[in-house]
Design a protein around this motif. Structure first.
Motif, mmCIF file in Angstrom:
data_model
loop_
_atom_site.group_PDB
_atom_site.id
_atom_site.type_symbol
_atom_site.label_atom_id
_atom_site.label_comp_id
_atom_site.label_asym_id
_atom_site.label_seq_id
_atom_site.Cartn_x
_atom_site.Cartn_y
_atom_site.Cartn_z
ATOM 1 N N ALA A 256 0.661 -1.191 -0.013
ATOM 2 C CA ALA A 256 0.002 -0.130 0.067
ATOM 3 C C ALA A 256 0.869 1.077 -0.052
ATOM 4 C CB ALA A 256 -0.989 -0.010 1.182
ATOM 5 N N LEU A 257 2.151 1.351 0.480
ATOM 6 C CA LEU A 257 2.900 2.463 0.785
ATOM 7 C C LEU A 257 3.869 2.680 -0.307
ATOM 8 C CD1 LEU A 257 3.755 2.196 4.612
ATOM 9 C CD2 LEU A 257 2.446 3.990 3.438
ATOM 10 N N ASN A 258 3.908 1.444 -1.121
ATOM 11 C CA ASN A 258 5.092 1.552 -2.307
ATOM 12 C C ASN A 258 4.526 1.501 -3.574
ATOM 13 O OD1 ASN A 258 7.857 1.581 -0.727
ATOM 14 N ND2 ASN A 258 6.682 0.116 0.458
ATOM 15 N N ARG B 86 -7.089 11.789 -1.171
ATOM 16 C CA ARG B 86 -6.656 10.858 -2.292
ATOM 17 C C ARG B 86 -7.317 9.485 -2.288
ATOM 18 N NH1 ARG B 86 -1.963 12.927 -2.324
ATOM 19 N NH2 ARG B 86 -1.029 11.686 -0.923
ATOM 20 N N ALA B 87 -7.440 8.944 -0.800
ATOM 21 C CA ALA B 87 -7.715 7.387 -0.652
ATOM 22 C C ALA B 87 -9.386 7.547 -0.852
ATOM 23 C CB ALA B 87 -7.660 7.049 0.629
ATOM 24 N N GLY C 232 -6.395 6.204 4.258
ATOM 25 C CA GLY C 232 -5.317 6.298 3.769
ATOM 26 C C GLY C 232 -4.143 5.877 4.425
ATOM 27 N N CYS C 233 -2.954 5.764 3.929
ATOM 28 C CA CYS C 233 -1.931 5.169 4.463
ATOM 29 C C CYS C 233 -0.429 6.163 4.490
ATOM 30 C CB CYS C 233 -1.263 3.974 3.740
ATOM 31 S SG CYS C 233 -2.459 2.649 3.736
ATOM 32 N N LEU D 167 -7.044 0.763 0.547
ATOM 33 C CA LEU D 167 -5.895 1.344 1.253
ATOM 34 C C LEU D 167 -5.214 2.348 -0.083
ATOM 35 C CD1 LEU D 167 -4.273 -1.493 3.187
ATOM 36 C CD2 LEU D 167 -5.943 0.304 4.359
ATOM 37 N N SER D 168 -4.801 3.549 0.337
ATOM 38 C CA SER D 168 -4.233 4.504 -0.466
ATOM 39 C C SER D 168 -3.078 5.435 0.144
ATOM 40 C CB SER D 168 -5.236 5.188 -1.304
ATOM 41 O OG SER D 168 -4.472 6.010 -2.472
ATOM 42 N N ARG D 169 -2.098 5.504 -0.523
ATOM 43 C CA ARG D 169 -1.265 6.562 0.142
ATOM 44 C C ARG D 169 -1.235 7.950 -0.587
ATOM 45 N NH1 ARG D 169 3.255 7.103 -3.332
ATOM 46 N NH2 ARG D 169 3.827 5.916 -5.015
#
Length: 287
Positions: free
Chosen positions: A146-148, A178-179, A256-257, A285-287
Protein backbone atom coordinates in the motif's frame (compact mmCIF):
# COMPACT_ATOMS: atom_id res chain seq x y z
CA UNK A 1 -15.06 7.26 -13.17
CA UNK A 2 -13.67 3.76 -13.72
CA UNK A 3 -10.51 1.74 -13.25
CA UNK A 4 -8.95 1.00 -16.64
CA UNK A 5 -6.35 -1.49 -15.39
CA UNK A 6 -6.75 -3.88 -12.43
CA UNK A 7 -3.91 -6.03 -11.11
CA UNK A 8 -4.86 -9.22 -9.23
CA UNK A 9 -2.41 -11.10 -7.05
CA UNK A 10 -2.76 -14.66 -8.36
CA UNK A 11 -1.95 -17.57 -6.05
CA UNK A 12 -3.47 -20.85 -4.94
CA UNK A 13 -5.40 -19.01 -2.20
CA UNK A 14 -9.01 -19.95 -1.58
CA UNK A 15 -10.21 -16.38 -2.14
CA UNK A 16 -8.85 -16.07 -5.70
CA UNK A 17 -12.36 -16.32 -7.13
CA UNK A 18 -13.52 -13.50 -4.82
CA UNK A 19 -10.73 -11.30 -6.18
CA UNK A 20 -11.77 -12.09 -9.74
CA UNK A 21 -15.48 -11.48 -9.04
CA UNK A 22 -14.63 -8.05 -7.63
CA UNK A 23 -12.54 -7.23 -10.70
CA UNK A 24 -15.29 -8.51 -13.00
CA UNK A 25 -17.87 -6.24 -11.34
CA UNK A 26 -15.61 -3.22 -11.75
CA UNK A 27 -14.63 -4.17 -15.31
CA UNK A 28 -18.24 -4.54 -16.42
CA UNK A 29 -18.66 -0.75 -16.69
CA UNK A 30 -15.63 -0.03 -18.86
CA UNK A 31 -13.07 -1.57 -21.18
CA UNK A 32 -10.91 -2.62 -18.27
CA UNK A 33 -7.84 -4.81 -18.58
CA UNK A 34 -7.54 -7.32 -15.74
CA UNK A 35 -4.00 -8.56 -15.18
CA UNK A 36 -3.19 -11.70 -13.23
CA UNK A 37 0.22 -11.51 -11.54
CA UNK A 38 1.70 -14.80 -10.30
CA UNK A 39 4.87 -14.52 -8.23
CA UNK A 40 7.22 -17.43 -7.60
CA UNK A 41 8.99 -15.95 -4.59
CA UNK A 42 12.36 -16.76 -6.19
CA UNK A 43 14.86 -13.94 -5.82
CA UNK A 44 15.22 -11.84 -8.98
CA UNK A 45 18.99 -11.82 -8.42
CA UNK A 46 19.18 -15.60 -8.13
CA UNK A 47 16.86 -16.12 -11.08
CA UNK A 48 19.02 -13.87 -13.26
CA UNK A 49 22.22 -15.64 -12.24
CA UNK A 50 20.79 -19.07 -12.93
CA UNK A 51 19.37 -17.94 -16.26
CA UNK A 52 22.72 -16.55 -17.37
CA UNK A 53 24.58 -19.62 -16.19
CA UNK A 54 22.15 -22.13 -17.66
CA UNK A 55 21.75 -23.64 -14.17
CA UNK A 56 25.51 -24.23 -13.92
CA UNK A 57 27.55 -22.92 -11.04
CA UNK A 58 28.88 -19.40 -11.47
CA UNK A 59 31.21 -17.56 -9.14
CA UNK A 60 28.58 -15.24 -7.62
CA UNK A 61 25.90 -17.87 -7.02
CA UNK A 62 25.69 -19.71 -3.67
CA UNK A 63 26.55 -23.39 -4.01
CA UNK A 64 23.29 -24.34 -2.25
CA UNK A 65 21.32 -22.81 -5.13
CA UNK A 66 22.52 -25.56 -7.48
CA UNK A 67 21.59 -28.64 -5.48
CA UNK A 68 19.02 -30.98 -7.10
CA UNK A 69 16.65 -30.20 -4.24
CA UNK A 70 16.83 -26.45 -4.83
CA UNK A 71 16.49 -26.84 -8.59
CA UNK A 72 13.45 -29.08 -8.10
CA UNK A 73 11.96 -26.58 -5.67
CA UNK A 74 12.31 -23.73 -8.18
CA UNK A 75 10.73 -25.81 -10.92
CA UNK A 76 7.80 -26.70 -8.66
CA UNK A 77 7.24 -23.05 -7.73
CA UNK A 78 7.10 -22.07 -11.39
CA UNK A 79 4.77 -24.97 -12.21
CA UNK A 80 2.46 -24.01 -9.33
CA UNK A 81 2.29 -20.42 -10.58
CA UNK A 82 1.62 -21.57 -14.15
CA UNK A 83 -1.31 -23.65 -12.89
CA UNK A 84 -2.56 -20.72 -10.79
CA UNK A 85 -2.53 -18.47 -13.87
CA UNK A 86 -4.46 -21.08 -15.85
CA UNK A 87 -7.09 -21.14 -13.09
CA UNK A 88 -7.14 -17.33 -13.04
CA UNK A 89 -7.78 -17.17 -16.79
CA UNK A 90 -10.54 -19.77 -16.60
CA UNK A 91 -12.30 -17.97 -13.73
CA UNK A 92 -11.88 -14.58 -15.39
CA UNK A 93 -13.56 -15.83 -18.56
CA UNK A 94 -16.36 -17.51 -16.61
CA UNK A 95 -17.00 -14.19 -14.85
CA UNK A 96 -17.22 -12.30 -18.12
CA UNK A 97 -13.91 -10.42 -18.14
CA UNK A 98 -13.14 -9.61 -21.76
CA UNK A 99 -9.55 -8.35 -21.63
CA UNK A 100 -7.15 -10.55 -19.66
CA UNK A 101 -3.38 -10.52 -19.31
CA UNK A 102 -1.04 -12.90 -17.50
CA UNK A 103 2.26 -12.13 -15.82
CA UNK A 104 4.59 -14.58 -14.05
CA UNK A 105 7.66 -13.15 -12.36
CA UNK A 106 10.53 -14.24 -10.15
CA UNK A 107 10.56 -11.94 -7.14
CA UNK A 108 9.21 -11.65 -3.62
CA UNK A 109 5.49 -10.88 -3.55
CA UNK A 110 5.63 -7.46 -1.87
CA UNK A 111 8.26 -6.06 -4.25
CA UNK A 112 6.61 -7.45 -7.39
CA UNK A 113 3.15 -6.16 -6.46
CA UNK A 114 4.57 -2.73 -5.66
CA UNK A 115 6.50 -2.59 -8.93
CA UNK A 116 3.81 -3.84 -11.31
CA UNK A 117 1.13 -2.01 -9.35
CA UNK A 118 2.67 1.28 -10.46
CA UNK A 119 1.16 0.71 -13.91
CA UNK A 120 -2.32 -0.27 -12.63
CA UNK A 121 -5.31 1.70 -11.36
CA UNK A 122 -6.14 -0.84 -8.63
CA UNK A 123 -4.41 -3.78 -6.95
CA UNK A 124 -6.52 -6.60 -5.52
CA UNK A 125 -5.04 -9.03 -3.04
CA UNK A 126 -6.18 -11.19 -0.16
CA UNK A 127 -4.76 -12.22 3.16
CA UNK A 128 -5.65 -15.91 3.09
CA UNK A 129 -2.28 -17.00 1.69
CA UNK A 130 -0.60 -15.19 4.57
CA UNK A 131 -2.39 -16.99 7.39
CA UNK A 132 0.64 -19.14 8.12
CA UNK A 133 2.73 -16.05 8.90
CA UNK A 134 2.88 -14.02 12.08
CA UNK A 135 0.43 -11.12 12.35
CA UNK A 136 3.23 -8.54 12.14
CA UNK A 137 4.62 -10.14 8.97
CA UNK A 138 1.15 -10.20 7.42
CA UNK A 139 0.53 -6.57 8.29
CA UNK A 140 3.97 -5.59 7.00
CA UNK A 141 3.28 -7.28 3.64
CA UNK A 142 0.01 -5.45 2.99
CA UNK A 143 1.29 -2.16 4.37
CA UNK A 144 4.46 -2.37 2.24
CA UNK A 145 2.42 -2.78 -0.95
CA UNK A 146 0.00 0.00 0.00
CA UNK A 147 2.84 2.41 0.79
CA UNK A 148 5.05 1.59 -2.19
CA UNK A 149 2.65 1.04 -5.10
CA UNK A 150 1.15 4.01 -6.91
CA UNK A 151 -2.23 2.27 -7.17
CA UNK A 152 -4.71 1.89 -4.31
CA UNK A 153 -4.87 -1.59 -2.78
CA UNK A 154 -8.07 -3.53 -2.15
CA UNK A 155 -7.57 -6.23 0.51
CA UNK A 156 -10.22 -8.95 0.63
CA UNK A 157 -10.83 -10.06 4.19
CA UNK A 158 -12.88 -12.66 6.07
CA UNK A 159 -16.17 -10.73 6.03
CA UNK A 160 -17.64 -10.87 2.51
CA UNK A 161 -17.71 -7.60 0.61
CA UNK A 162 -21.34 -7.35 -0.53
CA UNK A 163 -21.39 -3.69 -1.67
CA UNK A 164 -23.60 -2.74 1.29
CA UNK A 165 -21.85 -0.18 3.47
CA UNK A 166 -18.49 1.56 3.08
CA UNK A 167 -16.89 3.49 5.94
CA UNK A 168 -14.36 6.21 5.09
CA UNK A 169 -11.76 7.27 7.68
CA UNK A 170 -11.64 11.04 7.09
CA UNK A 171 -9.33 13.76 8.38
CA UNK A 172 -7.78 16.95 7.05
CA UNK A 173 -4.89 15.20 5.25
CA UNK A 174 -4.35 15.03 1.51
CA UNK A 175 -3.86 11.27 1.96
CA UNK A 176 -7.45 10.87 3.18
CA UNK A 177 -8.71 12.91 0.23
CA UNK A 178 -6.68 10.85 -2.24
CA UNK A 179 -7.87 7.54 -0.76
CA UNK A 180 -11.48 8.72 -0.96
CA UNK A 181 -11.16 9.82 -4.58
CA UNK A 182 -9.40 6.56 -5.49
CA UNK A 183 -12.33 4.64 -4.01
CA UNK A 184 -15.03 6.38 -6.09
CA UNK A 185 -15.32 3.62 -8.75
CA UNK A 186 -16.17 1.23 -5.91
CA UNK A 187 -18.24 3.63 -3.80
CA UNK A 188 -20.57 4.46 -6.68
CA UNK A 189 -21.97 0.91 -6.48
CA UNK A 190 -22.09 0.68 -2.67
CA UNK A 191 -25.56 1.06 -1.10
CA UNK A 192 -24.52 3.27 1.85
CA UNK A 193 -21.43 5.46 2.26
CA UNK A 194 -20.44 6.83 5.67
CA UNK A 195 -17.45 8.88 6.78
CA UNK A 196 -16.12 9.18 10.32
CA UNK A 197 -14.16 12.09 11.78
CA UNK A 198 -12.43 11.54 15.13
CA UNK A 199 -12.21 14.71 17.20
CA UNK A 200 -11.79 17.70 14.92
CA UNK A 201 -10.01 15.55 12.34
CA UNK A 202 -6.83 17.59 12.29
CA UNK A 203 -4.06 15.47 10.77
CA UNK A 204 -0.38 15.95 11.71
CA UNK A 205 1.29 18.52 9.48
CA UNK A 206 -1.98 20.15 8.38
CA UNK A 207 -3.27 23.60 9.24
CA UNK A 208 -6.84 23.03 10.26
CA UNK A 209 -9.65 20.64 11.21
CA UNK A 210 -11.47 18.30 8.86
CA UNK A 211 -14.56 19.90 7.36
CA UNK A 212 -17.69 18.02 6.38
CA UNK A 213 -17.96 20.21 3.29
CA UNK A 214 -14.56 18.96 2.11
CA UNK A 215 -15.54 15.30 2.01
CA UNK A 216 -18.86 16.11 0.36
CA UNK A 217 -16.97 18.09 -2.28
CA UNK A 218 -14.52 15.22 -2.71
CA UNK A 219 -17.42 12.84 -3.38
CA UNK A 220 -19.54 15.09 -5.59
CA UNK A 221 -19.23 12.58 -8.42
CA UNK A 222 -21.10 9.97 -6.37
CA UNK A 223 -24.42 11.84 -6.51
CA UNK A 224 -25.57 10.11 -3.33
CA UNK A 225 -25.86 11.19 0.32
CA UNK A 226 -22.84 10.75 2.60
CA UNK A 227 -23.47 9.99 6.27
CA UNK A 228 -21.02 12.03 8.36
CA UNK A 229 -20.28 10.55 11.79
CA UNK A 230 -18.48 12.48 14.53
CA UNK A 231 -16.66 10.55 17.24
CA UNK A 232 -14.54 11.82 20.16
CA UNK A 233 -10.81 12.16 19.69
CA UNK A 234 -8.88 9.05 20.74
CA UNK A 235 -5.22 8.03 20.83
CA UNK A 236 -6.26 4.64 19.42
CA UNK A 237 -7.97 5.51 16.15
CA UNK A 238 -7.31 2.06 14.69
CA UNK A 239 -9.39 0.14 17.21
CA UNK A 240 -12.04 2.88 17.34
CA UNK A 241 -12.41 2.66 13.55
CA UNK A 242 -12.75 -1.13 13.67
CA UNK A 243 -15.34 -0.88 16.46
CA UNK A 244 -17.40 1.61 14.45
CA UNK A 245 -17.23 -0.61 11.37
CA UNK A 246 -18.67 -3.39 13.52
CA UNK A 247 -21.47 -1.15 14.83
CA UNK A 248 -22.45 -0.13 11.31
CA UNK A 249 -22.03 -3.64 9.90
CA UNK A 250 -19.79 -2.06 7.26
CA UNK A 251 -18.22 -4.41 4.74
CA UNK A 252 -15.52 -1.99 3.50
CA UNK A 253 -13.17 0.49 5.18
CA UNK A 254 -11.52 3.18 3.06
CA UNK A 255 -8.44 4.84 4.53
CA UNK A 256 -5.20 6.54 3.63
CA UNK A 257 -1.77 5.17 4.52
CA UNK A 258 1.02 7.40 5.75
CA UNK A 259 4.65 6.27 5.79
CA UNK A 260 6.26 6.34 9.21
CA UNK A 261 9.41 4.91 10.79
CA UNK A 262 8.96 1.28 11.84
CA UNK A 263 10.19 1.97 15.38
CA UNK A 264 7.47 4.58 15.83
CA UNK A 265 4.79 2.16 14.64
CA UNK A 266 6.07 -0.53 16.99
CA UNK A 267 6.01 1.75 20.02
CA UNK A 268 2.84 3.70 19.32
CA UNK A 269 0.81 1.23 17.26
CA UNK A 270 0.23 2.89 13.88
CA UNK A 271 -3.42 3.19 12.85
CA UNK A 272 -2.79 1.55 9.48
CA UNK A 273 -0.95 -1.39 11.03
CA UNK A 274 -3.71 -1.99 13.59
CA UNK A 275 -6.46 -1.93 10.97
CA UNK A 276 -4.59 -4.19 8.54
CA UNK A 277 -3.66 -6.70 11.22
CA UNK A 278 -7.03 -6.92 12.98
CA UNK A 279 -9.75 -6.01 10.49
CA UNK A 280 -12.25 -8.68 9.47
CA UNK A 281 -13.62 -6.20 6.93
CA UNK A 282 -12.23 -5.64 3.43
CA UNK A 283 -10.00 -2.59 3.04
CA UNK A 284 -9.29 0.00 0.37
CA UNK A 285 -5.88 1.49 1.17
CA UNK A 286 -4.17 4.37 -0.62
CA UNK A 287 -1.11 6.48 0.04
Amino acid sequence: MNYRSILIYVSDAADLEQRIKLAAHLASRARTTVIGLAITGISRFMSRLLSLSGETIVEDAPASAHTPEQKGHREKLRLDMTEALERFTMLARVNGIATIQQLQVDDDAASALSHYGNAADLIILGKSELRRTARREESDFVEFVALNAAAPVFVINEKPFLWRHALIAWNSSSVASRATRNAIPILQDVDVVSAVIFGDGTAPGTHGPALEEDIKQCLTALAKPINIIRRPATPDVGHALLALAGELDADLIVMGCVAHPRWRSTLLGGTTGVVIAESQVSLLLSR
